[in-house]
Design an enzyme around this catalytic site. Structure first.
Site, PDB file in Angstrom:
ATOM      1  CB  SER A 277     -24.083  41.890 -14.019  1.00  0.00           C
ATOM      2  OG  SER A 277     -23.544  42.981 -14.748  1.00  0.00           O
TER       3      SER A 277
ATOM      4  CB  SER B 118     -20.916  42.337 -16.502  1.00  0.00           C
ATOM      5  OG  SER B 118     -20.667  41.789 -15.239  1.00  0.00           O
TER       6      SER B 118
ATOM      7  CE  LYS C  86     -25.962  45.463 -16.241  1.00  0.00           C
ATOM      8  NZ  LYS C  86     -24.527  45.117 -16.293  1.00  0.00           N
TER       9      LYS C  86
END
Length: 495
Positions: free
Chosen positions: A158, A182, A78
């Site tokens: 997210s 998330s 990420k």
């Protein structure tokens, strides 16, 4: 070659150790899949040179016969994790051009375990969002489609890029971060497993901060076993992080017996929200029946302060964000606005932050600054902190009464279309976190397991919440649920 990308981490580990496949072949297969999946916009910084270099090093380690579980396994990272010499922007324009000279603790541990970094993954800007629509890179796209509908769907947020990449077979696993859901919400939207460990289990050092008392890194994988293997490498004490717990990391994979006979699983009555789709309610009941059939006792429980969790979260998280994001001012790194004649440092701060932060980040920074201001600190922030304590106490009471884990839905719906909520009241978007934020407020471990599909063929997830530091027991319960649900569906390739 492309079949290699469909391996689980456990399968790849076993085949790599048996020298049945090479880390280089596996990595090349993933890189080829990534290059053919630009339509998903999951990978935003590709690192093929680093990937192949690490794959060759992994093959050398494997050849010596002493390789960790993740040796040679290709992963996506990420964009919130700082990676040395590789762009780490938190999907924000304000960090454009930022290439850290250091490595986050979690990614360093994964590299030490022999994992291969394929590149950086899309996400909501500074992890603020539930649909991956706030990214400076543009939207990430869910590899799943509704039946007879070509509309692009959100992969959740997210950690939307991480979820899309794992579900589409671009990598065998990915890192995510979870501040209010998330990891778990995008996992549910894409039919994969996503785990948020206990706060303090994984180091936050080198992860770009959103809300420091809520953020926690975790694995996103295709199976519960893979999550156990990956978490093993990610977890551990880090003296560089003052909130990192100095606790031994157990062998999570070894705890996956699937035997949950005698376990008490709580079903909280407060999670039956008004207007919840019948499909979600039905799946929840099926999940409870599956666990009961596996030998667990299902008990009705109460978490009375649940209704206050979402408002408390959306006071605490923006407050911490406004403090954490104050450092981005265009002085030392990242984006800096161009100044006009006679403009000075104050105008530089104002213009840089106005240009660098997207609308959702600006909204949350403004909310956070407001609730921390002198006249409203007690009315909002301190009150939210007190509510957080009550929510944590609710869980402590339930666990003290002998409940081993709690079963809830992960999300109030299946994945929705990109743009469908963009013009709606922001609160409608925030409601996506209604089942997940309590776990972050209480610092507990939680995991989302794919358990079924809705009438349009989209995946749905169930969430299990565990006791602090008992990720092994939680993973074992999740393993039993995974076996009973038998979810093996994968999205049909259209990209």
């Amino acid at each position: 070659m492309s079949d290699l990308t469909q391996l689980t981490i456990a399968e790849a580990r076993d085949r790599l150790r048996a020298r049945d496949i090479s880390a280089t072949d596996l990595t090349e297969a993933c890189l080829s899949a990534i290059d053919g999946a630009d339509r998903l916009n999951a990978f935003v910084h590709k690192t093929p040179e680093i990937a192949l270099e690490r794959a060759r090093a992994a093959d050398a380690r494997l050849g010596q016969g002493d390789a960790p579980a993740l040796c040679g396994v290709p992963l996506g990272i990420k964009d919130l994790f700082c990676t040395e010499g590789v762009a780490s922007q938190a999907a924000s324009r304000i960090l454009q051009g930022f290439r850290p000279e250091y490595e986050s603790t979690v990614t360093r541990q994964l590299a030490d375990a022999g994992a291969v970094m394929l590149g950086k993954l899309n996400m909501d800007e500074f992890a603020m969002g539930s649909s991956n629509e706030t990214s400076t890179y543009g939207n990430a796209v869910n590899p799943w489609k509704r039946q007879d509908d070509a509309a692009d769907l959100t992969p959740g947020g997210s950690s939307g890029g991480s979820a899309a990449a794992v579900a589409a077979g671009l990598c065998l696993g990915a890192t995510g971060t979870d501040t209010g859901g998330s990891i778990r919400q995008p996992a549910a939207f894409t039919g994969i497993v996503g785990m948020k460990p206990t706060y303090g289990r994984c180091s936050r050092w080198g992860i770009i901060a959103f809300a420091s008392s809520l953020d926690q890194a975790g694995p996103m994988t295709r199976t519960v076993r893979d999550a156990a293997i990956m978490l093993q490498a990610m977890a551990g004490h880090d003296p560089k992080d003052s909130t990192s717990a100095d606790l031994a990391v157990p062998d999570f994979e070894a705890m996956l017996t699937g035997d949950i006979r005698g376990k008490r699983i709580g079903v909280p009555r407060e999670y039956r929200m008004e207007g919840m789709p019948a499909e979600i309610e039905a799946l929840w009941q099926q999940g409870a029946a599956m666990l009961r059939d596996a030998g667990a006792e299902i008990v009705d429980i109460s978490l009375p302060h649940t209704e206050y969790a979402l408002p408390a979260y959306y006071v605490i998280a923006p407050a911490e964000a406004s403090s954490n994001l104050a450092r981005y001012d265009g002085v030392r790194y990242g984006h800096r606005a161009t100044l006009g004649p006679g403009e000075g440092i104050t105008e530089m701060y104002e213009k840089t932050r106005a240009e660098g932060f997207g609308p959702e980040v600006q909204r949350r920074v403004m909310i956070g600054t407001y609730v921390l201001s002198a006249g409203f600190y007690d009315a909002y922030y301190n009150r939210a902190r007190k509510v957080r304590t009550l929510i944590k106490r609710d869980f402590e009471t339930v666990f003290a009464d002998g409940v081993d884990a709690i079963l809830t839905p992960t999300t109030p719906s299946a994945a929705f279309g990109l743009g469908e909520m963009a013009e709606a009241d922001p609160v409608q978007m925030y409601l996506n976190d209604v089942f997940t934020v309590t776990v972050n407020l209480a610092g507990l471990p939680g995991i989302s397991v794919p358990a079924g599909r809705d009438r349009q063929g989209l995946p749905l997830g169930l969430q299990l919440i565990g006791k602090p530091w008992e990720e092994g027991d939680l993973l074992n319960t999740a393993c039993a649920l995974e076996r009973a649900a038998g979810f093996v569906s994968r999205p049909e390739k259209w990209w």
